[in-house]
Write an enzyme that holds these catalytic residues in place. Structure first.
Site, PDB file in Angstrom:
ATOM      1  N   ARG A   1       0.859  -1.190   0.000  1.00 29.89           N
ATOM      2  CA  ARG A   1       0.000   0.000   0.000  1.00 29.89           C
ATOM      3  C   ARG A   1       0.890   1.232   0.000  1.00 29.89           C
ATOM      4  O   ARG A   1       1.395   1.653   1.031  1.00 29.89           O
ATOM      5  CB  ARG A   1      -0.921   0.004   1.216  1.00 29.89           C
ATOM      6  CG  ARG A   1      -1.887   1.187   1.271  1.00 29.89           C
ATOM      7  CD  ARG A   1      -2.769   1.121   2.515  1.00 29.89           C
ATOM      8  NE  ARG A   1      -3.729   2.214   2.531  1.00 29.89           N
ATOM      9  CZ  ARG A   1      -3.493   3.421   3.050  1.00 29.89           C
ATOM     10  NH1 ARG A   1      -2.306   3.682   3.598  1.00 29.89           N
ATOM     11  NH2 ARG A   1      -4.412   4.364   3.013  1.00 29.89           N
TER      12      ARG A   1
ATOM     13  N   LYS B   1      -4.160   5.251   8.727  1.00 34.34           N
ATOM     14  CA  LYS B   1      -4.906   5.686   7.559  1.00 34.34           C
ATOM     15  C   LYS B   1      -5.712   6.915   7.920  1.00 34.34           C
ATOM     16  O   LYS B   1      -6.601   6.861   8.778  1.00 34.34           O
ATOM     17  CB  LYS B   1      -5.841   4.570   7.070  1.00 34.34           C
ATOM     18  CG  LYS B   1      -5.133   3.339   6.556  1.00 34.34           C
ATOM     19  CD  LYS B   1      -6.110   2.263   6.118  1.00 34.34           C
ATOM     20  CE  LYS B   1      -6.900   2.691   4.910  1.00 34.34           C
ATOM     21  NZ  LYS B   1      -7.801   1.630   4.418  1.00 34.34           N
TER      22      LYS B   1
ATOM     23  N   SER C   1     -12.698  -3.012   0.701  1.00 37.08           N
ATOM     24  CA  SER C   1     -13.013  -2.493   2.029  1.00 37.08           C
ATOM     25  C   SER C   1     -14.478  -2.079   2.072  1.00 37.08           C
ATOM     26  O   SER C   1     -14.950  -1.370   1.172  1.00 37.08           O
ATOM     27  CB  SER C   1     -12.134  -1.282   2.356  1.00 37.08           C
ATOM     28  OG  SER C   1     -10.777  -1.648   2.437  1.00 37.08           O
TER      29      SER C   1
END
Length: 213
Positions: free
Chosen positions: A45, A145, A117
């Site tokens: 990521r 995040k 998600s």
């Protein structure tokens, strides 16, 4: 995806490590150590201030993919279908504000993993025709995040599990080793971890604490 394939995928989600260069000062060493100490799936990521782009991002992805293949661990790319296709990654993970799951599935074909998600039952239902697994969270407060959303505990995991008994589920968001038993009990197949491993002073010890649960 058959029920046998779903069960096999669910096992790979048991300890799902998510990381990029903005999460670790030495990403290659961190990932190599985590893989050696029990990580069962890895997601690259690469987002945020200072993230790699272009050729540098692809070079890092290939390096990490090599480590994952050597460890026989799936290598997933976050929200970059072009990169995933160009290097032959095992799959892609997208959030609700990323690329549409239907389009990503069309690009990947039927044989690659697609994770989505979700934050509501409606989002879970919408993802179901295209996703191989769903990520649900944040279970606890997280600083990894900026767009993580409101803390929701395991209530949605329980709801999704009741409605979709065979759907592989991974919980994410502020998860520590002591949280894992309850998350699994409430219906998740595994947990996704960023900072609890990436920011740990001892990556090996932190990974092993998760892996032994």
């Amino acid at each position: 995806m058959t029920s046998c394939t779903k069960r096999a995928l669910a096992k790979q989600l048991r300890l799902y490590f998510v990381c990029g260069t903005t999460d670790s000062s030495d990403l290659v060493m961190t990932v190599e150590t985590a893989l050696r100490c029990g990580v069962t799936c890895f997601q690259f990521r690469e987002k945020g201030k200072g993230a790699l782009y272009g050729d540098e991002k692809e070079a890092m992805a290939k390096t990490l993919q090599h480590l994952c293949r050597r460890a026989n661990v799936p290598f997933i790319v976050n929200d970059d279908v072009e990169l995933a296709r160009s290097i032959g990654a095992d799959g892609v993970h997208v959030g609700q504000d990323d690329l549409p799951a239907e389009w990503v599935r069309q690009q990947l074909g039927p044989d690659k993993w697609l994770g989505v998600s979700v934050h509501t039952m409606e989002e879970a239902s919408a993802a179901l025709p295209f996703a191989d697994y769903v990520g649900i969270g944040p279970i606890h407060a997280t600083t990894s995040k900026a767009d993580a959303g409101h803390v929701r505990g395991t209530e949605l995991i329980q709801q999704v599990r009741r409605h979709y008994p065979l759907l592989p589920i991974v919980g994410i968001g502020g998860i520590r080793p002591e949280h894992v038993p309850a998350i699994i009990h409430d219906g998740a197949d595994g947990v996704a971890v960023i900072s609890a491993i990436a920011s740990a002073p001892d990556v090996a010890a932190a990974t092993r604490r998760f892996a032994c649960l």
